[in-house]
Write a protein that holds these residues in place. Structure first.
Motif, mmCIF file in Angstrom:
data_model
loop_
_atom_site.group_PDB
_atom_site.id
_atom_site.type_symbol
_atom_site.label_atom_id
_atom_site.label_comp_id
_atom_site.label_asym_id
_atom_site.label_seq_id
_atom_site.Cartn_x
_atom_site.Cartn_y
_atom_site.Cartn_z
ATOM 1 N N GLN A 392 -10.388 4.935 14.649
ATOM 2 C CA GLN A 392 -11.327 4.166 13.832
ATOM 3 C C GLN A 392 -10.860 2.725 13.747
ATOM 4 O OE1 GLN A 392 -10.840 6.142 9.951
ATOM 5 N NE2 GLN A 392 -12.642 7.361 10.479
ATOM 6 N N THR A 393 -11.778 1.844 13.407
ATOM 7 C CA THR A 393 -11.414 0.450 13.164
ATOM 8 C C THR A 393 -10.254 0.394 12.158
ATOM 9 O OG1 THR A 393 -13.714 -0.183 13.479
ATOM 10 C CG2 THR A 393 -12.311 -1.779 12.351
ATOM 11 N N GLU A 394 -10.320 1.241 11.158
ATOM 12 C CA GLU A 394 -9.330 1.200 10.089
ATOM 13 C C GLU A 394 -7.920 1.498 10.599
ATOM 14 O OE1 GLU A 394 -12.256 2.560 9.961
ATOM 15 O OE2 GLU A 394 -13.239 2.173 8.042
ATOM 16 N N SER A 479 -13.685 10.019 6.537
ATOM 17 C CA SER A 479 -15.154 10.164 6.540
ATOM 18 C C SER A 479 -15.655 10.809 7.824
ATOM 19 C CB SER A 479 -15.874 8.832 6.291
ATOM 20 O OG SER A 479 -15.606 8.391 4.996
ATOM 21 N N ASP A 480 -14.761 11.460 8.537
ATOM 22 C CA ASP A 480 -15.173 12.323 9.643
ATOM 23 C C ASP A 480 -14.955 13.764 9.201
ATOM 24 O OD1 ASP A 480 -16.057 10.716 11.866
ATOM 25 O OD2 ASP A 480 -14.012 9.992 12.053
ATOM 26 N N ALA A 481 -15.746 14.668 9.791
ATOM 27 C CA ALA A 481 -15.580 16.093 9.496
ATOM 28 C C ALA A 481 -15.169 16.809 10.771
ATOM 29 C CB ALA A 481 -16.890 16.667 8.979
ATOM 30 N N SER A 494 -18.454 15.251 13.202
ATOM 31 C CA SER A 494 -19.514 14.386 12.653
ATOM 32 C C SER A 494 -18.960 13.512 11.547
ATOM 33 C CB SER A 494 -20.642 15.245 12.073
ATOM 34 O OG SER A 494 -20.106 16.059 11.051
ATOM 35 N N ARG A 495 -19.758 12.549 11.115
ATOM 36 C CA ARG A 495 -19.390 11.736 9.966
ATOM 37 C C ARG A 495 -19.868 12.435 8.697
ATOM 38 N NH1 ARG A 495 -16.266 6.879 10.291
ATOM 39 N NH2 ARG A 495 -17.208 6.364 8.305
ATOM 40 N N THR A 496 -19.193 12.140 7.604
ATOM 41 C CA THR A 496 -19.624 12.715 6.334
ATOM 42 C C THR A 496 -20.365 11.671 5.494
ATOM 43 O OG1 THR A 496 -17.496 12.121 5.361
ATOM 44 C CG2 THR A 496 -17.719 14.359 6.222
ATOM 45 N N HIS A 505 -21.240 1.945 19.168
ATOM 46 C CA HIS A 505 -21.173 0.907 18.149
ATOM 47 C C HIS A 505 -21.394 1.534 16.783
ATOM 48 C CE1 HIS A 505 -21.434 -1.588 21.611
ATOM 49 N NE2 HIS A 505 -22.732 -1.532 21.760
ATOM 50 N N ARG A 506 -20.515 1.200 15.861
ATOM 51 C CA ARG A 506 -20.585 1.797 14.517
ATOM 52 C C ARG A 506 -21.543 0.995 13.639
ATOM 53 N NH1 ARG A 506 -15.089 2.698 11.075
ATOM 54 N NH2 ARG A 506 -15.922 2.379 8.996
ATOM 55 N N LEU A 507 -22.548 1.651 13.106
ATOM 56 C CA LEU A 507 -23.571 0.949 12.326
ATOM 57 C C LEU A 507 -23.869 1.707 11.044
ATOM 58 C CD1 LEU A 507 -25.825 0.255 15.388
ATOM 59 C CD2 LEU A 507 -24.726 -1.534 14.044
HETATM 60 P P1 AMP Z 1 -15.126 2.568 14.964
HETATM 61 O O1 AMP Z 1 -14.546 2.217 13.655
HETATM 62 O O2 AMP Z 1 -16.248 1.703 15.382
HETATM 63 O O3 AMP Z 1 -14.070 2.713 16.020
HETATM 64 O O4 AMP Z 1 -15.778 4.007 14.783
HETATM 65 C C1 AMP Z 1 -14.984 5.057 14.317
HETATM 66 C C2 AMP Z 1 -15.789 6.316 14.262
HETATM 67 O O5 AMP Z 1 -16.263 6.645 15.574
HETATM 68 C C3 AMP Z 1 -14.961 7.495 13.835
HETATM 69 O O6 AMP Z 1 -14.828 7.592 12.431
HETATM 70 C C4 AMP Z 1 -15.740 8.644 14.431
HETATM 71 O O7 AMP Z 1 -16.840 8.967 13.639
HETATM 72 C C5 AMP Z 1 -16.219 8.065 15.745
HETATM 73 N N1 AMP Z 1 -15.279 8.381 16.829
HETATM 74 C C6 AMP Z 1 -14.487 7.537 17.486
HETATM 75 N N2 AMP Z 1 -13.808 8.177 18.468
HETATM 76 C C7 AMP Z 1 -14.184 9.475 18.410
HETATM 77 C C8 AMP Z 1 -13.832 10.647 19.149
HETATM 78 N N3 AMP Z 1 -12.991 10.603 20.176
HETATM 79 N N4 AMP Z 1 -14.388 11.815 18.770
HETATM 80 C C9 AMP Z 1 -15.269 11.879 17.735
HETATM 81 N N5 AMP Z 1 -15.646 10.798 17.019
HETATM 82 C C10 AMP Z 1 -15.120 9.603 17.351
#
Ligand code: AMP
Ligand code: COA
Length: 631
Positions: A392-394, A479-481, A494-496, A505-507
């Motif tokens: 994640q970005t975090e 915030s992922d499940a 999935s996301r929660t 792209h995260r939106l």
């Molecule tokens: P970002 O912060 O833009 O990198 O997005 C992060 C989110 O992308 C994560 O919390 C997940 O929901 C999803 N994500 C990124 N990589 C994966 C992966 N390999 N498998 C499943 N979800 C992913």
């Protein structure tokens, strides 16, 4: 540190002090840290307290001093401008030192913000490193965001200087950045003192005499400057990312933990060594670009590729393989959506056969879940390990991966394998109780987080605590499940929350709802992310119009699409709006977005017992069918 994964992982959790002390030896410190970790407050664990360093020094000067000056640091490969240009470590250092001198002459000092709104050109990388050289804090805004998103970030980060270019180049059109920047600056009270504009020949722009400066002239007149040492905990950058509201979160990355973690990850996760060619086919506007186009490959003395093009259409679905062959790429990183785009045009994987891809050792995928079909296609097409990894970005670097530099574990399609050393990943139920293998729950990371992960949000400690720490005390909430299987493999499903993932792209659906709700004809609305074969997910809007609206539903739909594009950006891919009479809600008024998404995706769903009026779901289904969903 190689050996078995089990052993390495166990050591990282048993004795993080020892584990990360060893990793920290790979970094050049101006002053060695007093300790490895201060976790007296695990929610804000401080890595390498007392340490002083400079990230730009570790990316550039170090290698030039060690005799790597003539090695290629950066290859700029731009099919959209028909350009391939290489820069040695010495050349990048020269450009960055002068640009840092230019920024200093404009008043940029330690901790001042420098915002970049730029296409994928070498100057963007130089700009990030120049800010780091001064101990300033860079904040890159992805070029596919429009003026509204840009304005929010300028207002919040309050940059002294904005670095930009006259235009970006998409396969079908030129994107003029200057009007978008002007519109953003007009909206903010925190106006930057200066904008430095890189004039691109494809679309030069006129400059404002009192505020704007020509990049080329400024750099040419500047004197090079050295590195400003900063504390390990000092911020290197702010990267805004979507949250559940319309206000993006400014993830803050420190200097010390980031440098240690990224350099460790190159060797142990990606199995990459100095001199190797590493290509992350992402954009510097995303975290993957920050970590694995810019910092990690340069910290590790690799050659990094900056690709200004697309997986398809620049000029065709063979361009990725052309880049691998031409530059001898050893390790590659891309989003599954990019590979799906290639697979769609080349289902039999003929194009990779036309290239000599012998240099390639592995392909890493991230940004969204790598669907098993795409992974299998890549394996067939390339004949190298294809590694899904989750982050994640975090966190800034992978939470779960198949760590090729430690021990290559068997791949299970659909799983990002196992937690990376340093990350104590757990699965909790709604009440915070740990779940056994096989049961899906909230994916959390036990505090303290390993080095390199966020410690707060920019000027928003309370938001940091609320978003990540309050729901499950003692843990960071991803915030992922997902779940662990019986072999200890992690499955991220999935996301929660209301975040959707569109073409990697995260939106935020919340941000789109804010734009739609502001339309004068809209009474209420909801946005749900529905399945898309290419992009993984795309947003679909559901709107209820005010009584007595005189224009047609079609006009409102077109207007809403245009507004989201103007406010958030084309990257949102917001193209579908269903005008409905009512939204499905619970009796307490909560909109049933999940149920709408399931209907759109033709998935089985249970009519929630708390629904106000089940007949509304029939109307939603009809509206979706009319748009080609819910088949
Ligand atoms: P970002 O912060 O833009 O990198 O997005 C992060 C989110 O992308 C994560 O919390 C997940 O929901 C999803 N994500 C990124 N990589 C994966 C992966 N390999 N498998 C499943 N979800 C992913
Ligand atoms: N600057 C300006 N506009 C941009 C942009 C940028 N940097 N990036 C994308 N856009 C625009 C596009 O021009 C397009 O605009 P349009 O609606 O006028 O056509 C819109 O945003 C959507 O672009 P995109 O998401 O690229 O979709 P696409 O349909 O053009 O291409 C893919 C589909 C799958 C090829 C493409 O999304 C892709 O390459 N995805 C990979 C993303 C990635 O690497 N993510 C990494 C995260 S780790």
């Amino acid at each position: 540190m190689t050996g078995s994964y089990e052993d390495c992982y166990a050591r990282s959790l048993r004795n993080p002090h020892h584990f990360w002390a060893e990793a920290a030896r790979e970094i050049e410190w101006v002053r060695r840290p007093r300790a490895v970790l201060n976790d007296s407050d695990p929610e804000r664990a401080s890595w390498f307290p007392g340490g002083k360093l400079n990230s730009c020094y570790n990316a550039l000067d170090l290698h030039v001093l060690a005799g790597r000056g003539e090695q290629t640091a950066l290859v700029y490969d731009s099919p959209v401008t028909q350009t391939v240009r290489s820069y040695t470590y010495r050349e990048v250092l020269e450009r960055v030192s002068k640009l840092a001198g230019a920024l200093r002459a404009l008043g940029v000092e330690k901790r001042d913000r420098v915002l970049l709104y730029m296409p994928m050109v070498p100057e963007a990388v130089f700009g990030m490193l120049a800010a780091a050289r001064l101990g300033a804090v860079h904040s890159v805004v992805f070029g596919g965001f429009a003026s509204g998103e840009l304005a929010q970030r300028i207002q919040h980060a309050a940059p002294k200087v904005v670095l930009t270019a006259s235009c970006g180049i998409e396969p079908t059109h030129v994107v003029e950045y200057k009007p978008l920047l002007e519109a953003a600056i007009a909206r903010v009270s925190n106006k930057p003192a200066h904008c430095v504009v890189l004039q691109r020949p494809e679309r030069p722009v006129s400059l404002l005499a009192e505020r704007d400066l020509d990049w080329g002239a400024l750099e040419a007149a500047a004197s090079p400057v050295g590195c400003v040492p900063v504390e390990a905990k000092d911020p290197l950058y702010i990267l805004y990312t979507s949250g559940t509201t319309g206000v993006p979160k400014g993830v803050v990355r420190d200097n010390g933990g980031h440098a240690v973690a990224l350099k460790w990850s190159m060797r142990h996760v990606y199995d990459v060594r100095p001199g190797d060619v590493f290509w992350a086919a992402s954009d510097i506007g995303w975290v993957v670009g920050h970590s694995y186009i810019v910092y990690a490959p340069l910290f590790s003395g690799c050659t990094t590729i900056l690709y200004e093009g697309k997986p398809v259409a620049t000029p065709d679905a063979g361009s990725f393989w052309r880049v691998v062959e031409q530059h001898g790429v050893h390790t590659m990183f891309a989003a599954p959506t990019a590979l799906r785009a290639i697979k769609r045009e080349d289902p039999d994987a003929v194009l990779p056969l036309r290239r000599a891809l012998g240099s390639l050792r592995a392909l890493f995928l991230a940004g969204e879940r790598a669907d098993p079909e795409t992974v299998a296609w890549c394996e067939r097409a390339l004949g190298v390990p294809v590694i899904d990894h989750w982050w994640q970005t975090e966190t800034g670097w992978p939470i779960a991966a198949n760590c090729l530099g430690i021990e290559r574990l068997p791949v299970k399609h659909g799983s990002p394998t196992r937690p990376v050393p340093g990350y104590d990943v757990r699965v909790l139920d709604d009440s915070g109780v740990e779940l056994p293998a096989g049961q899906t729950g909230h994916l959390v990371i036990k505090l303290p987080l390993p080095p390199g992960c966020l410690r707060t949000l920019w000027e928003n400690d309370a938001g940091y605590e609320q978003a990540y720490l309050r729901r499950f005390p003692g843990y960071y909430q991803t915030s992922d499940a997902g779940y662990f299987d019986a072999d200890g493999y992690l499955w991220v499903m999935s996301r929660t929350d209301d975040i959707i993932n569109v073409a990697g792209h995260r939106l935020s659906t919340g941000a789109m709802e804010e734009v739609i709700a502001a339309h004068p004809d809209v009474a209420e609305c909801a946005v749900a992310g529905v399945k898309d074969d290419l992009k993984g997910q795309v947003p679909v809007g559901f709107v209820v119009l005010n009584a007595g609206v005189s224009c047609s539903a079609g006009d409102v739909e077109r207007d809403l699409v245009a507004r989201v594009r103007e406010r958030i950006g084309p990257v949102a891919s917001f193209k579908q709006v269903c005008v409905v009479q009512r939204l499905p809600k619970t009796r307490s008024g909560k909109v049933l977005r999940g149920t709408m998404r399931k209907i759109a995706d033709s998935e089985p769903y249970r009519t929630p017992p708390t629904i106000d009026d089940p007949a509304v779901l029939d109307e939603i289904r009809e509206a979706l069918r009319a748009k080609g969903y819910a088949r």
